[in-house]
Each structure stands twice: as structure tokens, then as C-alpha cells.
Enzyme design. Structure first.
Site, PDB file in Angstrom:
ATOM      1  CG  ASP A 252      -0.377  -0.521   2.471  1.00 23.40           C
ATOM      2  OD1 ASP A 252       0.856  -0.712   2.533  1.00 23.40           O
ATOM      3  OD2 ASP A 252      -1.133  -0.737   3.426  1.00 23.40           O
TER       4      ASP A 252
ATOM      5  CD  GLU B 133      -4.019   4.082   6.732  1.00 26.51           C
ATOM      6  OE1 GLU B 133      -5.078   3.976   7.401  1.00 26.51           O
ATOM      7  OE2 GLU B 133      -2.937   3.594   7.096  1.00 26.51           O
TER       8      GLU B 133
END
EC number: 3.5.1.47
Length: 376
Positions: free
Chosen positions: A69, A128
Site C-alpha cells: 500500500d 487508509e
């Protein structure tokens, strides 16, 4: 003092944190680095603000995937780093700069010494929020390169450098955002009987929500409701017409998530009746639990323990949320914690991972991938 190539990459990335689906500089940095590798066996695709890279194997029978990520958080950095964020109000406070750097290191090793199987690297945006794993998984760009096995990691401040921690089966919880908007009737503070006070309503709601965990969830299961933000009102002498609660729900089981949401809805309905107000619930983004493939995880832990310099710890489940869970729903694989020995934890403005963990991770993951992706 000179630093290693990949420590410098981490520092470069740390300076430019960007939030979900706005990681344009990060994407370009990744593309520029891959461009320096310029190899006939490397193919690159761009997906939104992410990057997908394939390293063609010499004699492929399967596709091994690594997911990193790449997004940051809306946090004002307080590390004191010379290479602190140059983006005001944004920070790599969850270690995604390390995740990405390790991915680039592993990619470099894969290009330098190709294995039999294909390798696919998923540099994924928006972990997120609002969530990039599921749409990337479903994208046309990934369809023909979809891995048969996938792995991911997350830094762990509480573990020392040189250790990893994971377990077979359930690793991370189901998570859901929670937003509740209350609307009543405002008025003058001297005449409360003519108004419906949404500050008081919100206060009652917060306290009542805590009973969901203590009285509606099996004590042998685990669940958490956290209200992290309440807003409402304008000045001290006006009764608030509106208030808003923002929080998260975390459960280890899918059944508990359903039960918790049902009870939240019942309690909110009671608040509406009690305070003669209107309420709207929005669950926002929800992430599926991270459930590690038992056999692959067991094999990985044994390999790392016996054939690398890393120490392996069998950990317990965590209430952490991770959209990597969606990938593990469709692709066998696993996630593990990587020890980085930081005094401050994840999502903290002073998080300072030990950069020594970067090289160690690249080395042992390269060992694992070569072992897993080469014909015996």
C-alpha cells in the site's frame, strides 16, 4: 553520513505522503524508479493512482504476488526528521513508505535474478480509505496478471527489528466506519424547553453504544466500537440543532459485525424517539477480515524460521483493519507483521520505524520468493 539506496528511497517517499487516490507524486516516483530497471522482462500497467508490475519468469507455472500500500494519512508530522513530510497536514504514519520501498527492493532483486514463476507487484493506493484493494482486484488491468499466491506485510512498532509475526487463519478484524448525523431543533440557551438539544442526544448515544459490546457480543468473541470524533453546535449560548458522531466498528467475526450494526440501529432509533430528532447512519467503508491461508502461512513461517536470519513469532489476532483482506478472499496467501522497533505506534505523529528493517525484509523476502518460485 551516506545511507543505502533503499533507505534513501524510503526517505524520498516519506517526504511526499498523499491520501487515498491522490497519490500522483508517489505513483510517478514508483514509475520513475521502475524505469531505471529497464528490462525486457518487466511490464508495467497504471491503475488509477497505483502501479502494477510484472516480472516475467523463465518457465512460469504460477504467479506470485506482492502487495504494497502506498498512501499516507492526514496527520501533521512531529518526528523531527530532516526528511519529514513536505505536504502540510499529511504523513506516512502507518509505514506505507516502508511497504513500498520493500516492494521496490524485492522488484529489483527479481529483475536482477529472475526466477521460474512470474512475479506481480501491486503498488496499491487508498488502503487508509476509501479502500483500493477491492477495486484493484476487480480491475481489467489486473485480470490477466492475477496472482495465484499473494503476500503482504505491515510494519509493527512493538516488535524488534529482525522479527516477523503472523499466524494461520484469522489475523486482522473486520472493520467498518461509522457516521451518525443527528438533527433536532436549535434555540436560545435560556429556553431549552423550546429546543431539542443534539449535544445532549449525542452524549446519550455515545454512552449507550458502549453497552453493545458488553451486553450484545459473546464474551469469547471480540468487538470494539470507538467514537473518535463528535461535532456539534456553534457558540456557547445556542442549543445545538445538529451533531455528528464519527467512529469505527471492529469485530473478529462476520456474525458479530452484523449483530453490532443491528444493535446500533436499534439504539439510534431509540435516540430519535427520546429526543424527537432525525438520525442518519452511514457505515462508510468496510474492510473484510484478513484471513491467512493455513498451509501457505505454515510453510512460510517454517521457511523463514529455518532458512533465514529472521526470528518468527506466532502472534494473536489484532483488531486492526486492512483491505488486503479482500485480496485474501479470492487469492490464497498471507500477511505478516514486520518488526520495526518504534517507541511510538501506528498512526502516531512521532512514529519512527528503524530503517534497518528495510534491508532485512528485502533480503529474506527475496530468499522466500526465489525458493517458492523456482522449480525444485
Amino acid at each position: 553520513m551516506a545511507v543505502s539506496k533503499f533507505v534513501q528511497i524510503r526517505r524520498d517517499l516519506h517526504k511526499i505522503p498523499e491520501i487515498g487516490f491522490k497519490e500522483w507524486k508517489t505513483q510517478q516516483y514508483i514509475l520513475d524508479y521502475i524505469g531505471t530497471l529497464s528490462n525486457e522482462h518487466v511490464e508495467v500497467k497504471v491503475w488509477r493512482t497505483g502501479v502494477i508490475v510484472k516480472v516475467k519468469g523463465k518457465n512460469p507455472e504460477k504467479v506470485i504476488g506482492y502487495r504494497a500500500d502506498i498512501d499516507g494519512l492526514p496527520i501533521t508530522e512531529e518526528t523531527g526528521y530532516e526528511f519529514a513530510s513536505v505536504h502540510e497536514g499529511m504523513m506516512h504514519a502507518c509505514g506505507h513508505d516502508l511497504h513500498t520501498t520493500i516492494g521496490l527492493g524485492l522488484l529489483t532483486a527479481a529483475v536482477t535474478e529472475r526466477i521460474d514463476d512470474d512475479l506481480v507487484f501491486l503498488f496499491q493506493p487508498a488502503e487508509e480509505g476509501p479502500g483500493g484493494a477491492l477495486p484493484m482486484l476487480e480491475s481489467e488491468e489486473l485480470k490477466e496478471w492475477k496472482p495465484n499466491i499473494i503476500l503482504g506485510l505491515h510494519i509493527a512498532p512493538e516488535y524488534p527489528v529482525g522479527t516477523i509475526a503472523t499466524k494461520e487463519g484469522l489475523l486482522f478484524a473486520n472493520t467498518s466506519e461509522l457516521y451518525v448525523d443527528l438533527k433536532g431543533k436549535g434555540g436560545h440557551a435560556a429556553y431549552p424547553h423550546t429546543a431539542n438539544d443534539m449535544i445532549v442526544a449525542a452524549s446519550h448515544l455515545v454512552t449507550q453504544l458502549q453497552s453493545v459490546i458488553s451486553r450484545n457480543v459473546n464474551p469469547l468473541d471480540s468487538a470494539v466500537i470507538t467514537i473518535g470524533k463528535i461535532t456539534g453546535g456553534t457558540v456557547q449560548n445556542i442549543i445545538a440543532e445538529k451533531s455528528r458522531l464519527e467512529g469505527t466498528i471492529r469485530t473478529l467475526s462476520v456474525e458479530s459485525m452484523s449483530r453490532v450494526k443491528s444493535r446500533i440501529e436499534a439504539i439510534v432509533a431509540g435516540i430519535e424517539a427520546s429526543f424527537q430528532c432525525e438520525a442518519v447512519i452511514d457505515y462508510g467503508a468496510m474492510y473484510h477480515q484478513v484471513y491467512n491461508h493455513e498451509a501457505l502461512t505454515r510453510e512460510f513461517m517454517q521457511f523463514v524460521s529455518e532458512q533465514t536470519d529472521m526470528k518468527v513469532i506466532t502472534c494473536t489476532e489484532a483488531m486492526t483493519g486492512e483491505d488486503f483482506g479482500y485480496m485474501l478472499q479470492e487469492i490464497p496467501g498471507f500477511m505478516f507483521w514486520l518488526g520495526v522497533n518504534s517507541e511510538y505506534g501506528l498512526h502516531h505523529a512521532k512514529l519512527k520505524p528503524d530503517e534497518e528493517a528495510i534491508e532485512k525484509a528485502i533480503v529474506f523476502l527475496d530468499q522466500y520468493v526465489k525458493w517458492k518460485g523456482t522449480r525444485k
